[in-house]
Design a protein around this motif. Structure first.
Motif, mmCIF file in Angstrom:
data_model
loop_
_atom_site.group_PDB
_atom_site.id
_atom_site.type_symbol
_atom_site.label_atom_id
_atom_site.label_comp_id
_atom_site.label_asym_id
_atom_site.label_seq_id
_atom_site.Cartn_x
_atom_site.Cartn_y
_atom_site.Cartn_z
ATOM 1 N N HIS A 55 71.145 40.080 -38.959
ATOM 2 C CA HIS A 55 71.617 40.779 -40.157
ATOM 3 C C HIS A 55 72.087 42.164 -39.704
ATOM 4 C CE1 HIS A 55 70.438 37.859 -43.093
ATOM 5 N NE2 HIS A 55 69.145 38.055 -43.002
ATOM 6 N N SER A 56 73.396 42.442 -39.752
ATOM 7 C CA SER A 56 73.903 43.759 -39.356
ATOM 8 C C SER A 56 73.827 44.705 -40.552
ATOM 9 C CB SER A 56 75.359 43.666 -38.898
ATOM 10 O OG SER A 56 75.497 42.632 -37.949
ATOM 11 N N GLU A 57 72.896 45.672 -40.484
ATOM 12 C CA GLU A 57 72.680 46.574 -41.627
ATOM 13 C C GLU A 57 73.965 47.258 -42.070
ATOM 14 O OE1 GLU A 57 69.454 49.278 -40.841
ATOM 15 O OE2 GLU A 57 68.183 47.635 -40.127
ATOM 16 N N ASP A 74 61.570 38.398 -51.213
ATOM 17 C CA ASP A 74 61.877 39.815 -51.420
ATOM 18 C C ASP A 74 61.245 40.723 -50.372
ATOM 19 O OD1 ASP A 74 63.616 39.819 -53.506
ATOM 20 O OD2 ASP A 74 62.079 39.788 -55.050
ATOM 21 N N LYS A 75 60.177 40.219 -49.707
ATOM 22 C CA LYS A 75 59.476 41.118 -48.782
ATOM 23 C C LYS A 75 60.175 41.257 -47.416
ATOM 24 C CE LYS A 75 55.968 37.573 -47.651
ATOM 25 N NZ LYS A 75 55.835 36.606 -48.743
ATOM 26 N N VAL A 76 61.244 40.503 -47.184
ATOM 27 C CA VAL A 76 62.020 40.638 -45.943
ATOM 28 C C VAL A 76 62.622 42.048 -45.882
ATOM 29 C CG1 VAL A 76 64.073 39.786 -44.735
ATOM 30 C CG2 VAL A 76 62.554 38.184 -45.887
ATOM 31 N N SER A 77 62.610 42.655 -44.694
ATOM 32 C CA SER A 77 62.980 44.080 -44.600
ATOM 33 C C SER A 77 64.406 44.357 -45.078
ATOM 34 C CB SER A 77 62.777 44.595 -43.176
ATOM 35 O OG SER A 77 63.697 43.966 -42.314
ATOM 36 N N ILE A 78 65.368 43.488 -44.749
ATOM 37 C CA ILE A 78 66.755 43.760 -45.164
ATOM 38 C C ILE A 78 66.869 43.757 -46.684
ATOM 39 C CG2 ILE A 78 67.600 41.357 -45.040
ATOM 40 C CD1 ILE A 78 69.655 44.416 -43.982
ATOM 41 N N ILE A 82 68.079 46.778 -49.159
ATOM 42 C CA ILE A 82 69.137 46.601 -50.169
ATOM 43 C C ILE A 82 68.670 47.175 -51.508
ATOM 44 C CG2 ILE A 82 70.400 44.869 -51.513
ATOM 45 C CD1 ILE A 82 70.301 43.091 -48.915
ATOM 46 N N HIS A 83 67.409 46.824 -51.878
ATOM 47 C CA HIS A 83 66.853 47.336 -53.134
ATOM 48 C C HIS A 83 66.735 48.860 -53.103
ATOM 49 C CE1 HIS A 83 66.119 43.689 -55.359
ATOM 50 N NE2 HIS A 83 65.466 43.129 -54.355
ATOM 51 N N GLU A 84 66.268 49.387 -51.961
ATOM 52 C CA GLU A 84 66.100 50.852 -51.838
ATOM 53 C C GLU A 84 67.437 51.574 -51.987
ATOM 54 O OE1 GLU A 84 64.069 51.182 -48.086
ATOM 55 O OE2 GLU A 84 62.207 50.390 -48.964
#
Length: 443
Positions: A55-57, A74-78, A82-84
């Motif tokens: 996953h390229s941020e 939802d707990k996956v870091s990417i 996205i939510h943040e």
């Protein structure tokens, strides 16, 4: 141009990519795993940018909207990032529904979704222009783009409902709620219940909500969280004035004083739970003005769903039954309930915190031997070890079937109904079911 980023390059992801591109979005597909070749080819052919195994941020966090595949928690870091960043995350059905004016029937529940959605579609397609999508078959997004049906029957999982905002089916069906997937809901049953009820979240008084009035979990939630839509309950034990109920051997369905009666004697699908599935599907059909004769004939000639109490073969008067789709205890409850002969039961896999207690009566009554098919079978041995004379374990489907063949006698059933997810030994429940069928055919 708005940027649509899609996480997950499977059926729903690629379908959304095609629809998004057609509707003028700049589209990027990103998958942490490998994208299957058949999907890669579609992306390349349609000149849609994609990446897999990462996953390229930088390419994701500049999105205007993100469509997240239902399998990604939802707990996956990417996803957290996205939510943040305040980017809107939606599911495929949320994104796709904005591009159709079709009448949508949404079907959810812990068990019976696939059967009921397939049965509903089978009845409706006799008289209406209708697609079947959601958690089943070709993606909803792709069908909107290519087929543009006037009606859709959608099988919808709780994971898909978690990421809806405005999605609203004109007819919502909630079949049942039993503990499942609690690992995704912080092990809180109430979170999972709330997730299922999101199917009615945006409904108004012009819409319909069809549900099982025998399900206490549903009844209790409705008492404290009323929905806006018109209620059409179905029941095997109560008399229902507006909705469906069982009167001796007849299903009676009443909507706005218009009643139809269906005999259950010739239903293609066996078992009490399938009477409920038939009630739900027939209520939808009655609402959409399908003729009574059509509903009745469709209920009688429906073929059923692969991997769901599917009769595979009869060898030496022993029935081999594939119920690989039973990925939780409640599904296996229905399977064992419908067994009417001594049964060799193949069970096991990834346990999602199962409580097997509700199966005890059937195991004592009907099960003559248990074959545990999983990486870790300790819990099954501890739970059922002293209830049956024979309990063995294996990690190979071919061996499980050979053992069953040795144990079973004329008149018995051999039932694959795992009550668990399949990911320890198999790719998915379909793979598990196909391996079972192949092993039976090779006996």
């Amino acid at each position: 141009m708005k940027r649509l980023v899609i996480l997950g390059g499977g059926e729903s992801g690629v379908g959304t990519a095609l629809l998004g591109k057609a509707k003028g979005y700049e589209v990027f597909v990103s998958d942490k795993g490998k994208i299957k070749n058949k999907y890669k080819e579609v992306l390349i052919h349609n000149e849609i940018e994609w990446e897999d195994e990462k996953h390229s941020e930088a390419k994701i966090l500049n999105a205007d909207i993100v469509m997240k595949s239902p399998g990604i928690p939802d707990k996956v870091s990417i996803v957290k990032q996205i939510h943040e960043n305040g980017i809107s995350v939606v599911s495929e059905i949320e994104f796709a529904a904005k591009f159709t004016n079709a009448t949508v029937v949404g079907i959810t529940g812990s068990n019976g979704k696939t059967t009921t959605a397939s049965l509903t579609h089978h009845i409706l397609k006799q008289e209406l222009n209708v697609g079947l999508a959601g958690n089943i078959g070709e993606s909803f997004a792709k069908q909107i783009l290519e087929k543009n049906f006037e009606n859709y029957v959608l099988e919808i999982s709780s994971f898909q409902l978690d990421d809806i905002k405005d999605f609203k089916p004109q007819i919502a069906v909630l079949l049942n709620i039993t503990p499942d997937h609690l690992d995704r809901y912080n092990y809180k049953f109430e979170n999972y219940i709330a997730s299922k009820f999101r199917i009615a979240m945006n409904q108004t008084n012009d819409d319909y909500f069809i549900y099982d009035a025998d399900d206490e979990v549903i009844n209790n939630y409705l008492k404290n969280n009323p929905v806006q839509s018109k209620l059409l309950p179905f029941s095997l034990s109560k008399i229902i004035e507006n909705g469906a109920y069982l009167d001796k051997d007849n299903i009676k369905i009443t909507i706005d004083n218009n009643q139809i009666i269906m005999p259950t004697s010739n239903l293609a699908l066996e078992g009490k739970h399938n009477i409920k599935n038939a009630m739900a599907a027939s209520t939808v059909a009655h609402l959409l003005k399908i003729r009574k004769q059509t509903i009745r004939e469709s209920l009688e000639n429906f073929q059923g769903v692969e991997h769901r109490l599917e009769e595979v073969l009869k060898i030496n008067k022993v029935h081999y039954i594939n119920d690989s789709k039973a990925t939780n205890v409640n599904a296996t409850y229905y399977a064992l309930e419908s067994m009417n002969a001594p049964t060799v039961w193949i069970v096991g896999g990834v346990d999602k915190g199962n409580n097997y207690e509700e199966l005890f009566q059937f195991v004592n009554e009907k099960v003559k031997a248990i074959i545990c098919l999983g990486v870790d079978n300790e819990k099954l041995f501890n739970t059922f070890g002293n209830m049956v004379d024979i309990i063995v374990e294996t990690q190979f489907m071919s061996e499980a079937v050979k053992i069953a063949y040795k144990i079973a006698e004329a008149g018995d059933n051999v039932l694959l109904s795992p009550a668990c997810a399949s990911f320890d030994l198999f790719e998915n429940y379909e793979d598990r079911g196909r391996q079972f069928k192949n092993a039976v055919r090779n006996l």
